[in-house]
Write an enzyme that holds these catalytic residues in place. Structure first.
Site, short mmCIF file in Angstrom:
data_model
loop_
_atom_site.label_atom_id
_atom_site.label_comp_id
_atom_site.label_asym_id
_atom_site.label_seq_id
_atom_site.Cartn_x
_atom_site.Cartn_y
_atom_site.Cartn_z
N LYS A 159 -49.32 -64.21 13.93
CA LYS A 159 -49.50 -62.87 13.36
C LYS A 159 -49.79 -63.04 11.88
O LYS A 159 -49.36 -64.03 11.27
CB LYS A 159 -48.24 -62.03 13.56
CG LYS A 159 -48.46 -60.54 13.46
CD LYS A 159 -48.94 -59.92 14.76
CE LYS A 159 -49.39 -58.50 14.57
NZ LYS A 159 -49.72 -57.84 15.84
N ASP B 55 -54.64 -54.96 14.04
CA ASP B 55 -53.32 -54.36 14.25
C ASP B 55 -53.32 -53.12 13.35
O ASP B 55 -54.40 -52.63 12.97
CB ASP B 55 -52.20 -55.35 13.90
CG ASP B 55 -50.81 -54.87 14.34
OD1 ASP B 55 -50.51 -54.92 15.54
OD2 ASP B 55 -50.02 -54.42 13.48
P1 NDP Z 1 -53.36 -48.01 13.86
O1 NDP Z 1 -53.39 -48.40 12.44
O2 NDP Z 1 -54.64 -47.75 14.56
O3 NDP Z 1 -52.43 -46.72 14.06
C1 NDP Z 1 -51.10 -46.73 13.67
C2 NDP Z 1 -50.52 -45.34 13.90
O4 NDP Z 1 -49.11 -45.41 13.67
C3 NDP Z 1 -51.07 -44.30 12.97
O5 NDP Z 1 -51.05 -43.05 13.58
C4 NDP Z 1 -50.09 -44.38 11.79
O6 NDP Z 1 -50.02 -43.21 11.01
C5 NDP Z 1 -48.78 -44.59 12.53
N1 NDP Z 1 -47.85 -45.32 11.66
C6 NDP Z 1 -48.03 -46.53 11.11
N2 NDP Z 1 -46.98 -46.86 10.33
C7 NDP Z 1 -46.13 -45.81 10.40
C8 NDP Z 1 -44.88 -45.54 9.83
N3 NDP Z 1 -44.28 -46.43 9.03
N4 NDP Z 1 -44.29 -44.36 10.15
C9 NDP Z 1 -44.88 -43.47 10.98
N5 NDP Z 1 -46.08 -43.67 11.55
C10 NDP Z 1 -46.70 -44.82 11.27
O7 NDP Z 1 -52.53 -49.16 14.61
P2 NDP Z 1 -52.48 -49.51 16.15
O8 NDP Z 1 -52.62 -48.28 16.97
O9 NDP Z 1 -53.39 -50.65 16.39
O10 NDP Z 1 -50.99 -50.09 16.29
C11 NDP Z 1 -49.88 -49.27 16.62
C12 NDP Z 1 -48.74 -50.14 17.13
O11 NDP Z 1 -49.18 -50.85 18.30
C13 NDP Z 1 -48.23 -51.21 16.16
O12 NDP Z 1 -46.86 -51.42 16.39
C14 NDP Z 1 -48.99 -52.45 16.62
O13 NDP Z 1 -48.34 -53.64 16.24
C15 NDP Z 1 -48.96 -52.25 18.11
N6 NDP Z 1 -49.96 -52.99 18.86
C16 NDP Z 1 -51.29 -52.84 18.59
C17 NDP Z 1 -52.21 -53.54 19.34
C18 NDP Z 1 -53.69 -53.32 19.17
O14 NDP Z 1 -54.44 -53.86 19.99
N7 NDP Z 1 -54.15 -52.57 18.18
C19 NDP Z 1 -51.81 -54.51 20.36
C20 NDP Z 1 -50.37 -54.50 20.64
C21 NDP Z 1 -49.52 -53.79 19.88
P3 NDP Z 1 -50.67 -43.22 9.52
O15 NDP Z 1 -52.13 -43.21 9.75
O16 NDP Z 1 -50.14 -41.99 8.87
O17 NDP Z 1 -50.18 -44.48 8.85
#
Ligand code: NDP
Length: 464
Positions: free
Chosen positions: A145, A185
């Site tokens: 990571k 991510d």
């Molecule tokens: P994105 O950046 O596309 O989206 C993240 C989302 O989560 C946004 O809506 C964001 O809101 C919100 N968010 C992030 N940080 C916070 C916080 N501290 N408090 C509240 N809301 C928050 O990321 P992903 O969708 O790719 O990833 C989401 C999760 O899934 C993570 O845990 C990631 O590790 C996990 N994941 C992702 C994979 C992938 O293929 N993308 C694979 C496996 C797991 P805002 O825009 O306001 O920050």
């Protein structure tokens, strides 16, 4: 939400026997002493240790080889300066990281996160989880990571590009298609991956599958953007089947509105469910009529192109917006936390259970606190940890690597079919290793199922 300054509170949460429990606490004392100030890493290791320490006690060959101790120590940590110049001509300095956690099963594989909260402890927890997740997919991938405390929010495209180029200028020394293959991510989507890939190619003069999640026109795989969300819902469907239920007509509460949340919502809708909520870091929207395909397309444009805030949905579609809140108080049949770590706590879990929520599948990594997990396990609510239920993303990344190596592209149907089968197989692995007195304990199943393969490979490969 926990922060890195809070102390990790170790607590037996999934029925660990008494004797093993004290071994877990001793093990954790060493982990905490060796990795001070990293509560998210302690939390992730503790969750695995609770299952694996009792399991190792019945398998002395793993205990003797100190497999868990070795898995909890990164093979390599790379930390570097990322200087870049903003649109005002001023120097900015961020910190970059890559954790090369475990290569027993293949090249290091895992995403890059760009978010202001990124520090060593967050990336070590994510890399540790990734090792087990990648093993569960059965594809040949080790775990890693990386990322930076850079915040793409509010930056111009040119600023993001300059940052990505500087980040890759250093990272490119440590990765290649056979060594370490990063992906996206939080904060790293198609735009960032494009700039990162362009800089790698320019410096190394190689067009290879060094990153996954690439755009279709230049080496990406169909279904990769959808894979984590879709995979999570496929996994949820398998869980519900064990109780004779399905997503048809089910109400779903989803957090986040990024990549994982968007495609989890899309698949829930396709499978006949009704999505009630989405969120971002400012709050959540509740649409009692359900977020349909058209409204979701609007959200995708809002988030991926206009880079707007989820509260704009409430204005556009006359839905409710709850500032600064998470959506777990909304009554639902299933819950899919898809935003970030520790976003669902003990009280939230209690409310979900008392509202009759039948199943929780984690789309995000470690979104449920240990206390929340305990509530689900105790109540008999079906609960899947992210290392099992969100493995679809990395699984299709693995398929992207295969397609890149063969210089071929599979059809959408072919990739989706493979994804669905991988999620079914992960579910079967959890069922195989996760049986306990309350039924299927997916935490135990995922931990043991993932661990077995890594442990055997590490023993076979000697003192690595
Ligand atoms: P994105 O950046 O596309 O989206 C993240 C989302 O989560 C946004 O809506 C964001 O809101 C919100 N968010 C992030 N940080 C916070 C916080 N501290 N408090 C509240 N809301 C928050 O990321 P992903 O969708 O790719 O990833 C989401 C999760 O899934 C993570 O845990 C990631 O590790 C996990 N994941 C992702 C994979 C992938 O293929 N993308 C694979 C496996 C797991 P805002 O825009 O306001 O920050």
């Amino acid at each position: 939400m926990e922060t890195k300054t809070e102390t990790f509170k170790a607590k037996a949460s999934n029925g660990t026997p008494q004797a093993s429990s004290s071994h877990v606490e001793k093990f954790m004392e060493i982990i905490i002493a060796k990795n001070p100030g990293e509560p998210e890493f302690h939390q992730a290791v503790h969750e695995v240790a609770e299952t694996i320490i009792p399991y190792q006690e019945q398998h002395p060959e793993f205990q003797k080889a100190k497999i868990l101790e070795r898995i909890a120590e990164p093979e390599r940590v790379i930390m570097f300066r990322v200087p870049w110049i903003d649109d005002n001509g001023e120097y900015q300095v961020n910190r970059g990281f890559r954790i090369q956690m475990n290569s027993a099963l293949g090249p290091y594989k895992g995403g890059l996160r760009f978010h202001p909260t990124v520090y060593l402890g967050i990336l070590k927890f994510l890399a540790f989880e990734q090792v087990f997740k990648n093993s569960l997919t059965t594809l040949p991938m080790g775990g890693g990571k990386g990322g930076s405390d850079f915040d793409p929010k509010g930056k111009s495209d040119m600023e993001v590009m300059r940052f990505c180029q500087s980040f890759m200028t250093e990272l490119c020394r440590h990765i290649d298609a056979n060594t370490d293959v990063p992906a996206g991510d939080i904060g790293v989507g198609g735009r960032e991956l494009g700039y990162l890939f362009g800089q790698y190619k320019r410096i190394r003069n190689e067009f290879t599958g060094v990153l996954t999640g690439k755009s279709l026109e230049w080496g990406g795989s169909l279904i990769r953007p959808e894979a984590t969300g879709y995979g999570c819902v496929y996994f949820m469907d398998e869980m519900l089947k064990t109780k004779g239920k399905s997503l048809k007509g089910a109400t779903a509460v989803i957090s986040g509105s990024g990549n994982v949340a968007q495609y989890a919502a899309e698949k829930v809708i396709q499978m006949g469910g009704k999505v009630l909520t989405l969120s971002d870091s400012e709050g959540f929207i509740y649409d009692k009529d359900g977020i349909d395909v058209k409204k979701l397309a609007w959200v995708m444009e809002l988030k991926n192109i206009k880079r707007g805030r989820i509260k704009e949905y409430a204005e556009k579609f006359s839905a409710d917006f709850y500032a600064g809140k998470t959506p777990w108080g909304v009554k639902c049949d299933v819950a899919l936390p898809c935003a970030t770590q520790n976003e669902l706590g003990e009280k939230d879990a209690e409310v979900l259970v008392s509202n009759g929520c039948a199943a929780v599948a984690e789309g995000a990594n470690m979104p449920c606190t240990p206390e929340a997990m305990h509530v689900f396990l105790k109540s008999g609510t079906l609960y899947a940890p992210g290392k099992a239920s969100n493995a679809g993303g990395v699984a299709v990344s693995g398929l992207e690597m295969s397609q890149n190596s063969m210089r071929l592209s599979w059809s959408r149907e072919e990739v989706d079919e493979r994804l669905r089968n991988i999620m079914k197989n992960i579910h079967s692995t959890c069922v195989k290793y996760g049986q306990d007195e309350k039924g299927i304990n997916y935490v135990k199943g995922a931990n043991i199922g993932g661990f077995m393969k890594i442990a055997r490979a590490m023993i076979a490969q000697g003192h690595v």
